[in-house]
Design a protein around this motif. Structure first.
Motif, PDB file in Angstrom:
ATOM      1  N   ILE A  87       0.861  -1.185   0.000  1.00  7.57           N
ATOM      2  CA  ILE A  87       0.000   0.000   0.000  1.00  7.57           C
ATOM      3  C   ILE A  87       0.892   1.227   0.000  1.00  7.57           C
ATOM      4  O   ILE A  87       1.726   1.410   0.884  1.00  7.57           O
ATOM      5  N   ARG A  88       0.726   2.084  -0.997  1.00  6.68           N
ATOM      6  CA  ARG A  88       1.597   3.251  -1.150  1.00  6.68           C
ATOM      7  C   ARG A  88       0.894   4.568  -0.843  1.00  6.68           C
ATOM      8  O   ARG A  88       1.555   5.602  -0.712  1.00  6.68           O
ATOM      9  N   ALA A  89      -0.458   4.550  -0.746  1.00  9.86           N
ATOM     10  CA  ALA A  89      -1.202   5.770  -0.416  1.00  9.86           C
ATOM     11  C   ALA A  89      -2.581   5.368   0.088  1.00  9.86           C
ATOM     12  O   ALA A  89      -3.065   4.268  -0.193  1.00  9.86           O
ATOM     13  N   VAL A  90      -3.195   6.281   0.840  1.00  8.44           N
ATOM     14  CA  VAL A  90      -4.489   6.016   1.467  1.00  8.44           C
ATOM     15  C   VAL A  90      -5.459   7.149   1.143  1.00  8.44           C
ATOM     16  O   VAL A  90      -5.083   8.330   1.159  1.00  8.44           O
ATOM     17  N   LYS A 119       2.570   7.293   4.844  1.00 12.98           N
ATOM     18  CA  LYS A 119       2.256   7.262   3.418  1.00 12.98           C
ATOM     19  C   LYS A 119       1.286   8.402   3.127  1.00 12.98           C
ATOM     20  O   LYS A 119       0.561   8.836   4.030  1.00 12.98           O
ATOM     21  N   PRO A 120       1.240   8.902   1.913  1.00 14.95           N
ATOM     22  CA  PRO A 120       0.316   9.994   1.602  1.00 14.95           C
ATOM     23  C   PRO A 120      -1.126   9.618   1.942  1.00 14.95           C
ATOM     24  O   PRO A 120      -1.578   8.502   1.667  1.00 14.95           O
ATOM     25  N   CYS A 121      -1.839  10.558   2.543  1.00 15.33           N
ATOM     26  CA  CYS A 121      -3.225  10.331   2.968  1.00 15.33           C
ATOM     27  C   CYS A 121      -4.083  11.485   2.471  1.00 15.33           C
ATOM     28  O   CYS A 121      -3.830  12.648   2.822  1.00 15.33           O
ATOM     29  N   ILE A 122      -5.084  11.158   1.670  1.00 18.14           N
ATOM     30  CA  ILE A 122      -5.964  12.169   1.082  1.00 18.14           C
ATOM     31  C   ILE A 122      -7.372  11.969   1.608  1.00 18.14           C
ATOM     32  O   ILE A 122      -7.924  10.867   1.526  1.00 18.14           O
ATOM     33  N   ALA A 123      -7.959  13.011   2.169  1.00 21.96           N
ATOM     34  CA  ALA A 123      -9.341  12.963   2.630  1.00 21.96           C
ATOM     35  C   ALA A 123     -10.255  13.392   1.489  1.00 21.96           C
ATOM     36  O   ALA A 123     -10.140  14.513   0.984  1.00 21.96           O
ATOM     37  N   VAL A 162      -5.363  11.472  -7.257  1.00 17.81           N
ATOM     38  CA  VAL A 162      -4.256  12.182  -6.613  1.00 17.81           C
ATOM     39  C   VAL A 162      -3.412  11.210  -5.795  1.00 17.81           C
ATOM     40  O   VAL A 162      -2.176  11.241  -5.835  1.00 17.81           O
ATOM     41  N   ALA A 163      -4.071  10.320  -5.063  1.00 17.25           N
ATOM     42  CA  ALA A 163      -3.343   9.337  -4.259  1.00 17.25           C
ATOM     43  C   ALA A 163      -2.466   8.445  -5.132  1.00 17.25           C
ATOM     44  O   ALA A 163      -1.316   8.134  -4.776  1.00 17.25           O
ATOM     45  N   ALA A 164      -2.997   8.033  -6.280  1.00 14.02           N
ATOM     46  CA  ALA A 164      -2.222   7.184  -7.192  1.00 14.02           C
ATOM     47  C   ALA A 164      -0.981   7.911  -7.699  1.00 14.02           C
ATOM     48  O   ALA A 164       0.080   7.298  -7.879  1.00 14.02           O
ATOM     49  N   GLY A 165      -1.108   9.221  -7.901  1.00 13.14           N
ATOM     50  CA  GLY A 165       0.056  10.001  -8.323  1.00 13.14           C
ATOM     51  C   GLY A 165       1.124  10.043  -7.241  1.00 13.14           C
ATOM     52  O   GLY A 165       2.311   9.845  -7.508  1.00 13.14           O
ATOM     53  N   TYR A 166       0.708  10.284  -6.007  1.00 16.71           N
ATOM     54  CA  TYR A 166       1.664  10.305  -4.899  1.00 16.71           C
ATOM     55  C   TYR A 166       2.282   8.923  -4.692  1.00 16.71           C
ATOM     56  O   TYR A 166       3.447   8.813  -4.280  1.00 16.71           O
ATOM     57  N   PRO A 195       8.995   8.292  -4.677  1.00 21.07           N
ATOM     58  CA  PRO A 195       9.844   7.443  -3.832  1.00 21.07           C
ATOM     59  C   PRO A 195       9.329   7.348  -2.399  1.00 21.07           C
ATOM     60  O   PRO A 195       9.149   8.362  -1.715  1.00 21.07           O
ATOM     61  N   ALA A 196       9.087   6.135  -1.956  1.00 18.11           N
ATOM     62  CA  ALA A 196       8.428   5.912  -0.671  1.00 18.11           C
ATOM     63  C   ALA A 196       9.258   6.390   0.505  1.00 18.11           C
ATOM     64  O   ALA A 196       8.723   6.933   1.482  1.00 18.11           O
ATOM     65  N   THR A 197      10.571   6.198   0.447  1.00 15.99           N
ATOM     66  CA  THR A 197      11.409   6.601   1.581  1.00 15.99           C
ATOM     67  C   THR A 197      11.428   8.112   1.737  1.00 15.99           C
ATOM     68  O   THR A 197      11.329   8.636   2.860  1.00 15.99           O
ATOM     69  N   ALA A 198      11.524   8.829   0.656  1.00 18.11           N
ATOM     70  CA  ALA A 198      11.518  10.286   0.725  1.00 18.11           C
ATOM     71  C   ALA A 198      10.202  10.799   1.297  1.00 18.11           C
ATOM     72  O   ALA A 198      10.173  11.728   2.120  1.00 18.11           O
ATOM     73  N   LEU A 199       9.090  10.186   0.875  1.00 15.18           N
ATOM     74  CA  LEU A 199       7.789  10.576   1.419  1.00 15.18           C
ATOM     75  C   LEU A 199       7.709  10.262   2.910  1.00 15.18           C
ATOM     76  O   LEU A 199       7.238  11.084   3.710  1.00 15.18           O
ATOM     77  N   ARG A 200       8.168   9.075   3.280  1.00 16.30           N
ATOM     78  CA  ARG A 200       8.103   8.680   4.689  1.00 16.30           C
ATOM     79  C   ARG A 200       8.898   9.627   5.578  1.00 16.30           C
ATOM     80  O   ARG A 200       8.394  10.095   6.607  1.00 16.30           O
TER      81      ARG A 200
END
Length: 254
Positions: free
Chosen positions: A49-52, A98-102, A194-198, A202-207
């Motif tokens: 899972i890369r985004a929520v 991970k990126p989280c979009i409401a 938008v979540a799919a784009g995020y 790179p997951a580590t940079a986002l984290r």
């Protein structure tokens, strides 16, 4: 999960977590609170899972806030436990690395508004109404007002926290509370897009970036939670929340 009060779906590497009490406008009760925490922890632990995306079922509400049926039965002896449980719910959103979009596909008020403020981005329809109406329920606006300091000026924060009025998505966008506007029937699909784009970043940079944002705000959040406990104990001692909840339930009675 949680008696189906929270539903979890998957679109590629994006998970969609949906608050699922549409008959109560997805209001928060103990069951939903626990289920949301679990869903967020599962999403955090799953490397695929890369985004929520957070959403609300039924189309009328993202989350209308605290379920007054639960709070009306609250005794002051239960208050600290209850507020700490609320804190754990917000923290589960804040803790997601991970990126989280409401996807604010309907009313977001009180606790629901605060859940959305804990997400990284908020997408909303122009006419959707959101805000911090705690004072109208006899409760102090403490945690919500702190979370708003991360997004808006003191002037707007005071007006929303003390007045308790809901504002439109268009107005929320103007003052910086939300990230993007979308048509009502496109809010969820746009949030997933938008979540799919995020999710491709790179997951580590986002984290690490998210961890730094959390570090910058955690002390303030923790202090607001403690201040909120003190404030709500005082409000409950005065009796205004109990009276407001009882009056609301009486109006809703058939």
């Amino acid at each position: 999960m949680g008696g189906n009060t929270v539903q979890v779906g998957r679109i590629g590497c994006v998970t969609v977590i949906t608050l699922n009490r549409p008959e109560r406008m997805n209001a928060v009760n103990q069951e939903l609170r626990s289920a949301l925490i679990t869903a967020m922890q599962v999403a955090e632990a799953d490397p695929t899972i890369r985004a929520v995306v957070l959403a609300g079922a039924g189309g009328k509400a993202f989350c209308a806030g605290q379920d007054l049926t639960e709070s009306a039965a609250m005794q002051w002896q239960d208050l600290v436990r209850w507020l700490n449980a609320q804190r754990d719910m917000y923290q589960s959103v804040r803790d997601l690395n991970k990126p989280c979009i409401a996807a604010m596909n309907g009313v977001a008020a009180g606790a629901g508004f605060q859940i959305a403020l804990c997400a990284d981005l908020r997408i909303i329809a122009p006419t959707t109404r959101i805000g911090q109406p705690e004072v109208k329920a006899g409760l102090a606006s403490i945690v919500g007002s702190y979370l708003m300091t991360l997004h808006v000026s003191h002037t707007h924060n005071v007006a929303m926290s003390l007045g308790g009025e809901l504002i439109t998505g268009e107005r929320a966008y103007e003052i910086g509370l939300v990230t993007e506007l979308a048509e009502p029937d496109a809010v969820l699909s746009r949030a997933i897009e938008v979540a799919a784009g995020y999710a491709q970043l790179p997951a580590t940079a986002l984290r690490v970036s998210k961890q730094r944002f959390r570090e910058m705000t955690q002390a303030g959040f923790d202090e607001a939670v403690m201040a909120g406990i003190r404030a709500q104990l005082e409000c409950y001692a005065d009796g205004d929340p109990q009276r407001a909840a009882a009056a609301f339930l009486e109006r809703k009675r058939p």
